[in-house]
Scaffold this active site. Sequence first.
Site, short mmCIF file in Angstrom:
data_model
loop_
_atom_site.label_atom_id
_atom_site.label_comp_id
_atom_site.label_asym_id
_atom_site.label_seq_id
_atom_site.Cartn_x
_atom_site.Cartn_y
_atom_site.Cartn_z
N PHE A 31 52.56 50.01 28.12
CA PHE A 31 52.81 48.85 28.98
C PHE A 31 52.16 47.62 28.35
O PHE A 31 50.96 47.61 28.09
CB PHE A 31 52.26 49.09 30.39
CG PHE A 31 52.81 48.08 31.37
CD1 PHE A 31 54.05 48.29 31.97
CD2 PHE A 31 52.10 46.93 31.66
CE1 PHE A 31 54.57 47.35 32.85
CE2 PHE A 31 52.62 45.98 32.54
CZ PHE A 31 53.85 46.20 33.14
N ARG A 61 50.88 36.45 32.05
CA ARG A 61 52.07 35.86 31.40
C ARG A 61 51.69 34.78 30.40
O ARG A 61 52.37 34.57 29.40
CB ARG A 61 52.98 35.21 32.44
CG ARG A 61 53.80 36.16 33.26
CD ARG A 61 54.91 35.36 33.98
NE ARG A 61 55.35 36.05 35.17
CZ ARG A 61 56.23 37.05 35.19
NH1 ARG A 61 56.74 37.50 34.07
NH2 ARG A 61 56.58 37.61 36.33
#
Length: 176
Positions: A151, A164
Amino acid sequence: MTEAVAEVLFPKEVIARRVRELAGQISRDYEGREPLIVGILNGAFIFMADLIRALDVPCRVDFVRLASYGSESVSSGAIRIGKDLETPIAGRDVLIVEDIVDTGLTLSRLVEVLRERQPASLRVCVFLDKPERRRIPFTADYVGFVIPDRFVVGYGLDFDEKYRFLPDVYVLGRSS
Ligand code: 5GP
């Protein structure tokens, strides 16, 4: 136990180089044309911003946001369009830009939906590809990096809306 950004997978310099290579390839393929670049929100926005600024062909941009049906995750395969395109795409050259292809369900469904609108051409560019996780066959036309089944976050990719903004790509680890 909480998650932590553990290890850098792709530093920003490596990403920048690969994005320029992809943009070169796309520019050659679309020479003399003006593709509509369709970003999938939210994950694709950073990759897309870098990619289109490195193109040598003019382009237009639009965005879709996908939503899952009910409480199931997007990767259940039951996706619907939450925010649709604002541009009609019939007869246009369309290039979908996505952060990552994992099971393949999201992109194959979106391709199916957009194909019904009869674009002149429809291709897909992904920043990352995790082929080991595919649940249905899906091959992107342009791939930044193939990665193992880990991930990852950063460069537009989030975990619970965090990370992000990070300029590098990290594998998300766990710390206690
Ligand atoms: P799919 O499984 O349908 O191919 O991908 C669905 C979505 O899962 C991707 O657009 C992305 O938002 C999310 N996803 C899959 N793998 C990862 C990952 O490693 N990191 C992050 N941040 N999101 C992922």
